[in-house]
Write an enzyme that holds these catalytic residues in place. Sequence first.
Site, mmCIF file in Angstrom:
data_model
loop_
_atom_site.group_PDB
_atom_site.id
_atom_site.type_symbol
_atom_site.label_atom_id
_atom_site.label_comp_id
_atom_site.label_asym_id
_atom_site.label_seq_id
_atom_site.Cartn_x
_atom_site.Cartn_y
_atom_site.Cartn_z
ATOM 1 N N TYR A 200 2.427 41.664 26.024
ATOM 2 C CA TYR A 200 3.788 41.700 26.295
ATOM 3 C C TYR A 200 4.411 43.087 25.787
ATOM 4 O O TYR A 200 4.529 43.269 24.574
ATOM 5 C CB TYR A 200 4.427 40.496 25.540
ATOM 6 N N TYR A 384 4.855 29.683 20.562
ATOM 7 C CA TYR A 384 3.737 30.090 21.513
ATOM 8 C C TYR A 384 2.649 28.962 21.661
ATOM 9 O O TYR A 384 2.392 28.710 23.009
ATOM 10 C CB TYR A 384 3.311 31.482 21.362
HETATM 11 C C1 PHB Z 1 0.657 34.225 33.715
HETATM 12 O O1 PHB Z 1 0.805 33.816 34.819
HETATM 13 O O2 PHB Z 1 -0.730 34.337 33.233
HETATM 14 C C2 PHB Z 1 1.480 34.342 32.666
HETATM 15 C C3 PHB Z 1 2.870 34.178 32.802
HETATM 16 C C4 PHB Z 1 3.861 34.131 31.933
HETATM 17 C C5 PHB Z 1 3.450 34.374 30.714
HETATM 18 C C6 PHB Z 1 2.011 34.388 30.232
HETATM 19 C C7 PHB Z 1 1.076 34.467 31.240
HETATM 20 O O3 PHB Z 1 4.277 34.445 29.464
#
Ligand code: PHB
Length: 390
Positions: A200, A384
């Site tokens: 991120y 998370y």
């Molecule tokens: C994903 O599409 O892999 C994805 C989308 C949002 C997130 C994490 C992964 O926060």
Amino acid sequence: MHTTVGIIGGGPAGLLLARLLHLAGIDSVVLESRDRAYVEHRQRAGILEQGAVDVLRECGAGERMDREGLVHDGIELRFDRRSHRIDFPSLTGGRRVMVYAQTEVVKDLISLQLRQGGGPLLFEAYVRAVTGIDTDRPAVHFTHEGREQTLTCDYVVGCDGSHGVARTAIPDLTIYERSYPYSWLGIMADVPPSCDELIYAHSDRGFALHSMRSTTVSRIYLQVPNGTDLAEWPDERIWDELDARFAVEGDWKLERGPITAKSVLPMRSLVAEPMRHGRIFLAGDAAHIVPPTGAKGLNLAFSDVVVLARAFAHLNATGSAELLDAYSATCLRRVWRAEHFSYFMTTTMHVDPAQSPFDTRLQLSQLDRIATGTAAATELAENYTGLPVG
Ligand code: PHB
Ligand code: APR
């Protein structure tokens, strides 16, 4: 046609609910407006919380996930050109997440339902209206194979997503919502992920997220203005912009590969309260939407239907509607927690076009607190990886 629980929508919420009800000995019918191929290939998120992983295993849909899914013990936050790892198990007493695409979860649940004697699952069954929700025999009116049909039920559950019909059947809904001044441009690329864990990234050019679908397919997103036209984003521009946003001191390289899909996704927060009226219940995206930054959409949908299936099983076993009556309040506590987390992740990581340099310094200070302080990192890791389902 009559069933105990009429389920509108065959996305992850409706499919898991049908499965859990079947295992509890309660019959249901799922009515899905799209065809099977469409539902199985609709691209969505790909992160399963520990509780979602557990429920898929318990209901017999975990076999391929355990073979092909990727267990992740953490994520990386990037800001100020530095990397910081958040280690989930050490901060949460052992919880982790699974990277396994929603498309695959949906395929597994559909094949289980069709193979193992679950209730009927009708594709291309478009629900037009729900009537009688204040009586003990609500009815779902739908069109299937060119014929208008009616399914009477003891209960109706709207698992029909953010544009469904179930929400419109409830007269006393309050909608709480928020929009964001940016969208995501998402790509799928045939290239092994350039990282072992999700990244991120906060940058003054905007947010970027490196995710994955497998060891050979990368899923990457970047913040773009609302109303962005994909024609303005040829592949080369996307990779160049991602290079700039993921840039970090030291060695790291974003590998490029053929882009196989591109789309723009809007960001929205929405909660519809209450999640029940008379004999109709709302679950998943039909009741709430989160911006994708916290990866909570699918997980919240699963939590709703676990709570609901338990409540139906309790009614079946004891005759008591106590858990059904508590459904909306039970779910909404978790929903608002997830709404807050998703809002927090979104507004901390993205650049609002109207934000001042002062606002940016506040974001960086907040990210520094997470990167260097146990309390803030623990809170992020707990949110998370998610609370136990139910
Ligand atoms: C994903 O599409 O892999 C994805 C989308 C949002 C997130 C994490 C992964 O926060
Ligand atoms: N009649 C029948 N089916 C309908 C109708 C209707 N009138 N309206 C919508 N549907 C179907 C859609 O075609 C879709 O397959 O309802 C389903 C809703 O599925 P999702 O939108 O996937 O919603 P949900 O099951 O709640 O899944 C939760 O998690 O990752 C997030 O938003 C993402 O889809 C995801 C969600």
